[in-house]
Design a protein around this motif. Structure first.
Motif, PDB file in Angstrom:
ATOM      1  N   TYR A 125       8.465   8.914   1.546  1.00 37.14           N
ATOM      2  CA  TYR A 125       7.055   8.651   1.220  1.00 37.14           C
ATOM      3  C   TYR A 125       6.503   9.620   0.189  1.00 37.14           C
ATOM      4  CZ  TYR A 125       6.745   4.877   4.434  1.00 37.14           C
ATOM      5  OH  TYR A 125       6.929   3.663   5.025  1.00 37.14           O
ATOM      6  N   SER A 126       7.121  10.778   0.074  1.00 34.84           N
ATOM      7  CA  SER A 126       6.762  11.657  -1.034  1.00 34.84           C
ATOM      8  C   SER A 126       7.171  11.018  -2.361  1.00 34.84           C
ATOM      9  CB  SER A 126       7.451  13.013  -0.857  1.00 34.84           C
ATOM     10  OG  SER A 126       7.166  13.857  -1.951  1.00 34.84           O
ATOM     11  N   MET A 127       8.371  10.403  -2.379  1.00 31.95           N
ATOM     12  CA  MET A 127       8.818   9.681  -3.581  1.00 31.95           C
ATOM     13  C   MET A 127       7.886   8.522  -3.891  1.00 31.95           C
ATOM     14  SD  MET A 127      12.928   9.411  -2.914  1.00 31.95           S
ATOM     15  CE  MET A 127      13.975  10.859  -2.710  1.00 31.95           C
ATOM     16  N   LEU A 128       7.546   7.754  -2.860  1.00 29.80           N
ATOM     17  CA  LEU A 128       6.688   6.585  -3.067  1.00 29.80           C
ATOM     18  C   LEU A 128       5.318   6.999  -3.598  1.00 29.80           C
ATOM     19  CD1 LEU A 128       6.319   3.512  -2.718  1.00 29.80           C
ATOM     20  CD2 LEU A 128       5.521   3.957  -0.400  1.00 29.80           C
ATOM     21  N   ASP A 129       4.778   8.080  -3.058  1.00 35.07           N
ATOM     22  CA  ASP A 129       3.467   8.550  -3.507  1.00 35.07           C
ATOM     23  C   ASP A 129       3.517   8.975  -4.971  1.00 35.07           C
ATOM     24  OD1 ASP A 129       0.681   9.191  -2.732  1.00 35.07           O
ATOM     25  OD2 ASP A 129       1.272  11.250  -3.206  1.00 35.07           O
ATOM     26  N   ARG A 130       4.602   9.617  -5.398  1.00 29.43           N
ATOM     27  CA  ARG A 130       4.739  10.016  -6.791  1.00 29.43           C
ATOM     28  C   ARG A 130       4.871   8.802  -7.704  1.00 29.43           C
ATOM     29  NH1 ARG A 130       3.052  14.057  -9.242  1.00 29.43           N
ATOM     30  NH2 ARG A 130       4.646  13.690 -10.845  1.00 29.43           N
ATOM     31  N   LEU A 131       5.645   7.810  -7.273  1.00 30.94           N
ATOM     32  CA  LEU A 131       5.828   6.612  -8.084  1.00 30.94           C
ATOM     33  C   LEU A 131       4.529   5.844  -8.271  1.00 30.94           C
ATOM     34  CD1 LEU A 131       9.225   5.256  -6.695  1.00 30.94           C
ATOM     35  CD2 LEU A 131       8.814   6.235  -8.946  1.00 30.94           C
ATOM     36  N   LEU A 132       3.632   5.931  -7.283  1.00 35.25           N
ATOM     37  CA  LEU A 132       2.351   5.224  -7.356  1.00 35.25           C
ATOM     38  C   LEU A 132       1.242   6.077  -7.963  1.00 35.25           C
ATOM     39  CD1 LEU A 132       2.435   3.355  -3.917  1.00 35.25           C
ATOM     40  CD2 LEU A 132       3.006   2.466  -6.179  1.00 35.25           C
ATOM     41  N   GLY A 133       1.628   7.241  -8.529  1.00 30.66           N
ATOM     42  CA  GLY A 133       0.656   8.062  -9.242  1.00 30.66           C
ATOM     43  C   GLY A 133       0.030   9.163  -8.427  1.00 30.66           C
ATOM     44  N   GLY A 134       0.508   9.414  -7.196  1.00 28.01           N
ATOM     45  CA  GLY A 134      -0.061  10.447  -6.352  1.00 28.01           C
ATOM     46  C   GLY A 134       0.559  11.813  -6.595  1.00 28.01           C
ATOM     47  N   LYS A 135       0.214  12.769  -5.717  1.00 31.57           N
ATOM     48  CA  LYS A 135       0.699  14.138  -5.853  1.00 31.57           C
ATOM     49  C   LYS A 135       2.005  14.371  -5.112  1.00 31.57           C
ATOM     50  CE  LYS A 135      -3.963  16.071  -6.382  1.00 31.57           C
ATOM     51  NZ  LYS A 135      -4.948  17.050  -5.834  1.00 31.57           N
ATOM     52  N   GLY A 136       2.494  13.352  -4.415  1.00 34.00           N
ATOM     53  CA  GLY A 136       3.737  13.509  -3.664  1.00 34.00           C
ATOM     54  C   GLY A 136       3.515  13.885  -2.223  1.00 34.00           C
ATOM     55  N   ILE A 137       2.389  13.415  -1.657  1.00 31.52           N
ATOM     56  CA  ILE A 137       2.074  13.718  -0.253  1.00 31.52           C
ATOM     57  C   ILE A 137       2.840  12.753   0.642  1.00 31.52           C
ATOM     58  CG2 ILE A 137       0.248  13.836   1.483  1.00 31.52           C
ATOM     59  CD1 ILE A 137      -1.699  14.427  -0.808  1.00 31.52           C
ATOM     60  N   ALA A 138       3.498  13.288   1.681  1.00 28.57           N
ATOM     61  CA  ALA A 138       4.285  12.465   2.600  1.00 28.57           C
ATOM     62  C   ALA A 138       3.410  11.984   3.743  1.00 28.57           C
ATOM     63  CB  ALA A 138       5.471  13.264   3.139  1.00 28.57           C
ATOM     64  N   VAL A 139       3.062  10.696   3.738  1.00 30.28           N
ATOM     65  CA  VAL A 139       2.286  10.085   4.815  1.00 30.28           C
ATOM     66  C   VAL A 139       3.208   9.131   5.558  1.00 30.28           C
ATOM     67  CG1 VAL A 139       0.281   8.688   5.422  1.00 30.28           C
ATOM     68  CG2 VAL A 139       0.177  10.253   3.463  1.00 30.28           C
ATOM     69  N   ASN A 140       3.562   9.466   6.788  1.00 27.00           N
ATOM     70  CA  ASN A 140       4.542   8.677   7.536  1.00 27.00           C
ATOM     71  C   ASN A 140       3.904   7.384   8.036  1.00 27.00           C
ATOM     72  OD1 ASN A 140       6.596   7.681   9.085  1.00 27.00           O
ATOM     73  ND2 ASN A 140       7.133   9.673   9.951  1.00 27.00           N
ATOM     74  N   LYS A 141       4.342   6.262   7.462  1.00 25.98           N
ATOM     75  CA  LYS A 141       3.827   4.950   7.869  1.00 25.98           C
ATOM     76  C   LYS A 141       4.972   3.945   7.901  1.00 25.98           C
ATOM     77  CE  LYS A 141       2.014   2.557   4.593  1.00 25.98           C
ATOM     78  NZ  LYS A 141       1.078   1.913   3.687  1.00 25.98           N
ATOM     79  N   VAL A 142       6.111   4.390   8.446  1.00 29.54           N
ATOM     80  CA  VAL A 142       7.327   3.589   8.419  1.00 29.54           C
ATOM     81  C   VAL A 142       7.122   2.251   9.113  1.00 29.54           C
ATOM     82  CG1 VAL A 142       9.759   3.514   9.104  1.00 29.54           C
ATOM     83  CG2 VAL A 142       8.734   5.659   8.345  1.00 29.54           C
ATOM     84  N   GLU A 143       6.373   2.248  10.202  1.00 30.91           N
ATOM     85  CA  GLU A 143       6.257   1.046  11.022  1.00 30.91           C
ATOM     86  C   GLU A 143       5.508  -0.080  10.322  1.00 30.91           C
ATOM     87  OE1 GLU A 143       4.581   2.108  14.736  1.00 30.91           O
ATOM     88  OE2 GLU A 143       6.263   3.386  15.329  1.00 30.91           O
ATOM     89  N   ASN A 144       4.658   0.234   9.361  1.00 24.73           N
ATOM     90  CA  ASN A 144       3.872  -0.815   8.703  1.00 24.73           C
ATOM     91  C   ASN A 144       4.040  -0.779   7.189  1.00 24.73           C
ATOM     92  OD1 ASN A 144       2.569   1.608   8.459  1.00 24.73           O
ATOM     93  ND2 ASN A 144       0.518   0.821   8.843  1.00 24.73           N
ATOM     94  N   LEU A 145       5.303  -0.864   6.745  1.00 26.15           N
ATOM     95  CA  LEU A 145       5.593  -0.937   5.315  1.00 26.15           C
ATOM     96  C   LEU A 145       5.103  -2.273   4.760  1.00 26.15           C
ATOM     97  CD1 LEU A 145       9.233   0.445   4.970  1.00 26.15           C
ATOM     98  CD2 LEU A 145       7.194   1.417   3.960  1.00 26.15           C
ATOM     99  N   THR A 146       4.408  -2.217   3.635  1.00 29.23           N
ATOM    100  CA  THR A 146       4.002  -3.459   2.987  1.00 29.23           C
ATOM    101  C   THR A 146       5.171  -4.004   2.171  1.00 29.23           C
ATOM    102  OG1 THR A 146       3.214  -2.368   0.979  1.00 29.23           O
ATOM    103  CG2 THR A 146       1.655  -2.560   2.820  1.00 29.23           C
ATOM    104  N   GLU A 147       5.073  -5.258   1.753  1.00 31.21           N
ATOM    105  CA  GLU A 147       6.135  -5.866   0.967  1.00 31.21           C
ATOM    106  C   GLU A 147       6.292  -5.165  -0.378  1.00 31.21           C
ATOM    107  OE1 GLU A 147       5.740 -10.042   0.545  1.00 31.21           O
ATOM    108  OE2 GLU A 147       5.631 -10.443   2.695  1.00 31.21           O
TER     109      GLU A 147
END
Length: 331
Positions: A125-147
């Motif tokens: 989620y740190s990777m995902l946050d960086r790819l979406l323009g964020g600072k690389g904050i890891a927010v654990n939301k594995v159970e409700n991943l969007t498509e």
């Protein structure tokens, strides 16, 4: 390797022998007794130390390639290194990872089986946050991943397989294809629970977030290429000599291979309007003078010069010269 005694310990041992506190015969008896080593058949060690060292070298290279790849993609500080290389039962590996995590399953052609890459949610989620323009904050939301999130992460990890293929290229040319992205290891059964797997743990730091990436390689999948992981294979310098009959067979196969031969009469350019109104009997002027020979191409490469003619009312060309290399553009 035996422990080295200090001078004080040697003096204490000699003193105990001289005073009778220790018996030299008892020490010799204990030394001569057979030593029993406990072996757990449920935890079979099927990879040799030599093979483990080879796997460690391969994945150290993989870690360096991943560091470069993620640094370019995420545009932040990335550090990846091999933390450990262990062999254990598949069931034990599944129990050791979080109940909710990112599991990338991919087919390992031409081998018959699948490999697994487990990425800690903090890292993913740190990777995902960086790819979406964020600072690389890891927010654990594995159970409700969007498509959309699932799609982005799948494409990112699919591209890491290029680095994996490059790291293994000295052993085997892989054709890796992502099969699935799972979040619950309990629903993932790649091999039998008691099957031995080798787990390469990569210590990963992305920005201020740290975690582990685990590569799970089943023994049953790697069994075919295990001989290539030995030192003898890595140090082998003798080239395999072809048998005479193999050389003859290869020459015959090459000599009978078909080649396309084209003789170009010339070229011309016309407008689309003229092309649409072409009719039987119309003449198209070519840019090839009658006084110059035709160019004959073999396999798409200019090779011969020829003159046009007929043989038994069949259009033909007669080879008049062999073109020198670099002269093809002149014609």
């Amino acid at each position: 390797m035996a422990d080295i005694l200090s001078q004080g310990e040697i003096d204490a041992l000699l003193s105990a022998l001289s005073t009778g506190e220790m018996d030299a015969d008892e020490l010799k008896k204990e030394e001569s007794e057979k030593k029993i080593k406990v072996y757990d058949f449920k935890r079979a060690l099927r990879f040799s130390k030599d093979q483990i060292r080879s796997l460690s070298r391969i994945h150290e290279n993989f870690a360096r390639l991943l560091t470069t790849f993620f640094s370019a993609q995420l545009r932040t500080f990335v550090q990846i290194s091999v933390a450990s290389v262990d062999q254990l039962p598949y069931e034990e590996f599944i129990r050791s990872i979080p109940k909710q995590t990112i599991l990338n399953v991919f087919e390992a052609y031409p081998l018959d089986g699948r490999f697994l890459m487990e990425v800690n949610p903090n890292i993913a989620y740190s990777m995902l946050d960086r790819l979406l323009g964020g600072k690389g904050i890891a927010v654990n939301k594995v159970e409700n991943l969007t498509e959309i999130e699932t799609r982005i992460m799948s494409q990112l990890f699919q591209r890491t397989l290029e680095s994996f293929t490059e790291a293994w290229s000295s052993i085997i040319e892989f054709d890796l294809v992502t099969e699935a992205l799972e979040v619950n290891p309990q629903f993932l059964q790649m091999v039998s629970p008691n099957e031995t797997v080798v787990v390469i743990s990569l210590s990963t730091t992305i920005g201020e977030t740290s975690g582990m990436i685990n590569i799970c390689l089943p023994h049953v999948v790697l069994e075919e290429i295990l001989p290539k992981l030995s030192v003898h294979y890595w140090m082998q310098t003798k080239k395999k000599q072809r048998l005479p009959e193999e050389v003859v067979s290869l020459e015959k196969t090459v000599q009978s291979a078909p080649l396309v031969v084209n003789a170009e009469l010339g070229r011309s350019e016309i407008s689309i309007q003229d092309f649409l109104y072409l009719a039987i009997g119309d003449v198209i002027e070519l840019n090839q003078p009658i006084s110059k020979p035709l160019v004959v191409s073999v396999g798409g490469e200019p090779k011969y010069l020829a003159q046009p003619g007929k043989i038994k009312n069949q259009v033909a060309v007669q080879v008049t010269d062999v073109m020198e290399e670099g002269t093809g553009d002149e014609w």
